[in-house]
Design an enzyme around this catalytic site. Structure first.
Site, PDB file in Angstrom:
ATOM      1  N   CYS A   1      20.276 -19.243  89.080  1.00  0.00           N
ATOM      2  CA  CYS A   1      18.885 -18.616  88.865  1.00  0.00           C
ATOM      3  C   CYS A   1      17.860 -20.007  88.278  1.00  0.00           C
ATOM      4  O   CYS A   1      16.826 -19.687  88.636  1.00  0.00           O
ATOM      5  CB  CYS A   1      18.798 -17.549  87.723  1.00  0.00           C
ATOM      6  SG  CYS A   1      19.686 -16.191  87.878  1.00  0.00           S
TER       7      CYS A   1
ATOM      8  N   HIS B   1      11.493 -16.759  84.648  1.00  0.00           N
ATOM      9  CA  HIS B   1      12.423 -16.075  85.573  1.00  0.00           C
ATOM     10  C   HIS B   1      12.688 -14.655  85.266  1.00  0.00           C
ATOM     11  O   HIS B   1      12.723 -14.137  84.416  1.00  0.00           O
ATOM     12  CB  HIS B   1      13.793 -16.760  85.267  1.00  0.00           C
ATOM     13  CG  HIS B   1      15.116 -16.095  85.854  1.00  0.00           C
ATOM     14  ND1 HIS B   1      15.199 -15.738  87.197  1.00  0.00           N
ATOM     15  CD2 HIS B   1      16.436 -15.660  85.372  1.00  0.00           C
ATOM     16  CE1 HIS B   1      16.191 -15.126  87.532  1.00  0.00           C
ATOM     17  NE2 HIS B   1      16.945 -15.047  86.398  1.00  0.00           N
TER      18      HIS B   1
ATOM     19  N   ASN C   1      16.549  -8.976  89.670  1.00  0.00           N
ATOM     20  CA  ASN C   1      16.342 -10.518  89.361  1.00  0.00           C
ATOM     21  C   ASN C   1      16.960 -10.982  90.533  1.00  0.00           C
ATOM     22  O   ASN C   1      18.082 -10.808  91.081  1.00  0.00           O
ATOM     23  CB  ASN C   1      17.857 -10.462  88.300  1.00  0.00           C
ATOM     24  CG  ASN C   1      18.285 -12.025  88.098  1.00  0.00           C
ATOM     25  OD1 ASN C   1      17.770 -12.890  88.963  1.00  0.00           O
ATOM     26  ND2 ASN C   1      18.968 -12.281  87.012  1.00  0.00           N
TER      27      ASN C   1
HETATM   28  N1  COA Z   1      23.695   2.623  83.328  1.00  0.00           N
HETATM   29  C1  COA Z   1      24.297   3.204  82.138  1.00  0.00           C
HETATM   30  N2  COA Z   1      24.661   2.709  81.281  1.00  0.00           N
HETATM   31  C2  COA Z   1      25.131   1.490  81.233  1.00  0.00           C
HETATM   32  C3  COA Z   1      24.836   0.610  82.709  1.00  0.00           C
HETATM   33  C4  COA Z   1      23.890   1.386  83.394  1.00  0.00           C
HETATM   34  N3  COA Z   1      23.636   0.541  84.568  1.00  0.00           N
HETATM   35  N4  COA Z   1      25.070  -0.524  82.309  1.00  0.00           N
HETATM   36  C5  COA Z   1      25.929  -0.539  81.069  1.00  0.00           C
HETATM   37  N5  COA Z   1      25.791   0.725  80.334  1.00  0.00           N
HETATM   38  C6  COA Z   1      26.342   1.140  79.222  1.00  0.00           C
HETATM   39  C7  COA Z   1      27.400   0.167  78.944  1.00  0.00           C
HETATM   40  O1  COA Z   1      28.594   0.592  79.445  1.00  0.00           O
HETATM   41  C8  COA Z   1      27.481   0.382  77.435  1.00  0.00           C
HETATM   42  O2  COA Z   1      28.190   1.668  77.170  1.00  0.00           O
HETATM   43  P1  COA Z   1      29.022   1.694  75.813  1.00  0.00           P
HETATM   44  O3  COA Z   1      28.025   1.515  74.642  1.00  0.00           O
HETATM   45  O4  COA Z   1      29.423   3.179  75.952  1.00  0.00           O
HETATM   46  O5  COA Z   1      30.127   0.736  76.001  1.00  0.00           O
HETATM   47  C9  COA Z   1      26.014   0.483  77.137  1.00  0.00           C
HETATM   48  O6  COA Z   1      25.340   0.771  78.150  1.00  0.00           O
HETATM   49  C10 COA Z   1      25.365  -0.605  76.210  1.00  0.00           C
HETATM   50  O7  COA Z   1      25.779  -1.907  77.026  1.00  0.00           O
HETATM   51  P2  COA Z   1      25.588  -3.244  76.898  1.00  0.00           P
HETATM   52  O8  COA Z   1      25.872  -4.127  77.736  1.00  0.00           O
HETATM   53  O9  COA Z   1      25.453  -3.460  75.413  1.00  0.00           O
HETATM   54  O10 COA Z   1      23.875  -3.022  77.082  1.00  0.00           O
HETATM   55  P3  COA Z   1      22.588  -3.932  76.652  1.00  0.00           P
HETATM   56  O11 COA Z   1      21.568  -3.526  75.968  1.00  0.00           O
HETATM   57  O12 COA Z   1      23.296  -5.499  76.522  1.00  0.00           O
HETATM   58  O13 COA Z   1      21.890  -4.151  78.325  1.00  0.00           O
HETATM   59  C11 COA Z   1      22.031  -5.558  80.229  1.00  0.00           C
HETATM   60  C12 COA Z   1      22.720  -4.598  79.285  1.00  0.00           C
HETATM   61  C13 COA Z   1      22.716  -6.058  81.100  1.00  0.00           C
HETATM   62  C14 COA Z   1      20.882  -4.755  80.626  1.00  0.00           C
HETATM   63  C15 COA Z   1      21.504  -6.628  79.006  1.00  0.00           C
HETATM   64  O14 COA Z   1      22.686  -7.251  78.605  1.00  0.00           O
HETATM   65  C16 COA Z   1      21.022  -7.704  80.050  1.00  0.00           C
HETATM   66  O15 COA Z   1      19.906  -7.721  80.519  1.00  0.00           O
HETATM   67  N6  COA Z   1      21.456  -9.075  79.827  1.00  0.00           N
HETATM   68  C17 COA Z   1      21.090 -10.295  80.546  1.00  0.00           C
HETATM   69  C18 COA Z   1      21.589 -10.083  81.912  1.00  0.00           C
HETATM   70  C19 COA Z   1      20.831 -11.095  82.873  1.00  0.00           C
HETATM   71  O16 COA Z   1      19.519 -10.996  82.972  1.00  0.00           O
HETATM   72  N7  COA Z   1      21.663 -11.735  83.598  1.00  0.00           N
HETATM   73  C20 COA Z   1      21.088 -12.754  84.233  1.00  0.00           C
HETATM   74  C21 COA Z   1      20.601 -13.995  83.469  1.00  0.00           C
HETATM   75  S1  COA Z   1      19.910 -15.314  84.640  1.00  0.00           S
END
Ligand code: COA
Length: 317
Positions: A103, A244, A274
């Protein structure tokens, strides 16, 4: 910029994986993303993006003497996508290479191109950032497949006539010790393409989202301050902040830490998701074509991605 026509909404994804529009919007700010058709690949967008940038700059492809393409989802593993761009624009015999910084790749590319120009080794540099991440995402993994979109953006860099215009400074960083936070483990020389590798799902993007989130917020704010300080500027001097576009919550948290002026942060993650290396140039093009960036304004571009890599560039428009 150039993006696929097909729009995939959160409602479309609800039919594919166990997710909801509400979850995706609340956690990421994403409402829809663009998705390439099965027969479309990166060059179907990288080439038109380069054409449009050259047209806007009023530069002939034959006058381009360096082509850089930032991508981790090329048409083919090799040769480089930049070589296809070089051929298409008619930059005969000009050097062309791809850059792998996920990215962060576009900002790395802008810094590199600017260096070539400053060193007097290039006059017109095309930098493309493009990705087709929907082609390599795991469509059964709801934690990643809802996040990404496809597209490409490009710029033409030229030596500025005045000293106080152009790429004023940048800061680039990496931390390879965290290479497994976001990766595509299979298909290289560690896990070559095989039935076993594919059965294990290693040809897809894997990500530890929560850890990535925290690192991204800290590093994006730090590197933005560093690049600004290198130019003798402060966050309050920024007219346009183009972060980003990974996640609305990351953008908001960085904006708060950095304290850029109210209303200066550009956000389009709701419409594209993204798009990795394409996200900053797509946002830049939208702002510019809408006539919102005025000559003399200070534009801060910042990105974070797999590697880990993070970088920021300050441009006086
Ligand atoms: N829909 C519904 N539930 C979802 C889901 C979706 N699309 N994706 C994950 N979940 C669930 C998980 O399974 C988890 O369930 P559990 O508590 O029963 O285990 C719960 O949601 C929380 O997951 P978690 O990963 O802790 O959520 P989060 O608040 O961290 O959000 C992201 C997840 C991916 C949105 C977040 O971590 C994020 O944006 N990270 C950065 C990603 C990114 O931008 N990467 C590229 C950088 S260049």
């Amino acid at each position: 910029m150039a993006v696929p026509e097909r729009v995939v909404t959160n409602a479309d994804l609800e039919k594919l994986v166990d997710t909801t529009d509400e979850w995706i919007v609340t956690r990421t700010g994403i409402r829809e993303r663009r998705m390439a058709a099965p027969d479309e690949a990166l060059t179907d967008f990288a080439l038109p993006a380069a054409d449009r940038a050259l047209e806007m700059a009023g530069v002939a492809g034959t006058d381009v003497d360096l082509v850089i393409c930032a991508t981790v989802s090329p048409d083919r593993i090799f040769p480089a996508t930049s070589c296809a761009v070089q051929d298409h624009i008619g930059a005969l015999d000009a050097p062309a290479f791809d850059l792998s910084a996920a990215c962060t790749g576009f900002i790395y590319g802008v810094a590199l191109g600017a260096q070539f120009i400053e060193a007097g080794r290039a006059r017109n540099v095309v930098v493309v950032g493009g990705e087709m991440l929907t082609k390599i995402v795991d469509w059964t993994d709801r934690a990643t497949c809802v996040l990404f979109g496809d597209g490409a953006g490009a710029v033409v860099l030229q030596a500025a006539a005045e000293d106080d215009r152009g790429v004023m400074g940048y800061a680039l960083h990496a931390d390879g010790s965290l290479g497994d936070l976001i990766e595509r483990p299979g298909g290289g020389s560690r896990a070559p393409i095989s039935h076993e590798m594919i059965d294990a799902g290693q040809h897809h993007i894997t990500m530890r989202g929560n850890e990535t989130f925290k690192k991204a917020v800290r590093r994006l704010a730090e590197v933005s301050e560093e690049a600004l300080a290198g130019c003798g500027l402060e966050p309050l001097d920024v007219d346009w902040f183009i972060p980003h576009q990974a996640n609305r919550r990351i953008i908001d948290a960085v904006g708060q830490r950095l304290a850029v002026p109210e209303g200066s942060t550009y956000v389009n993650v709701d419409r594209y998701g993204n798009t990795s290396a394409a996200s900053v140039p797509i946002a830049l093009d939208e702002l510019n074509r809408a006539g919102r960036i005025q000559p003399g304004q200070t534009v801060l571009m910042t990105a974070f991605g797999s590697g880990l890599t993070w970088a920021s560039a300050v441009v006086k428009w």
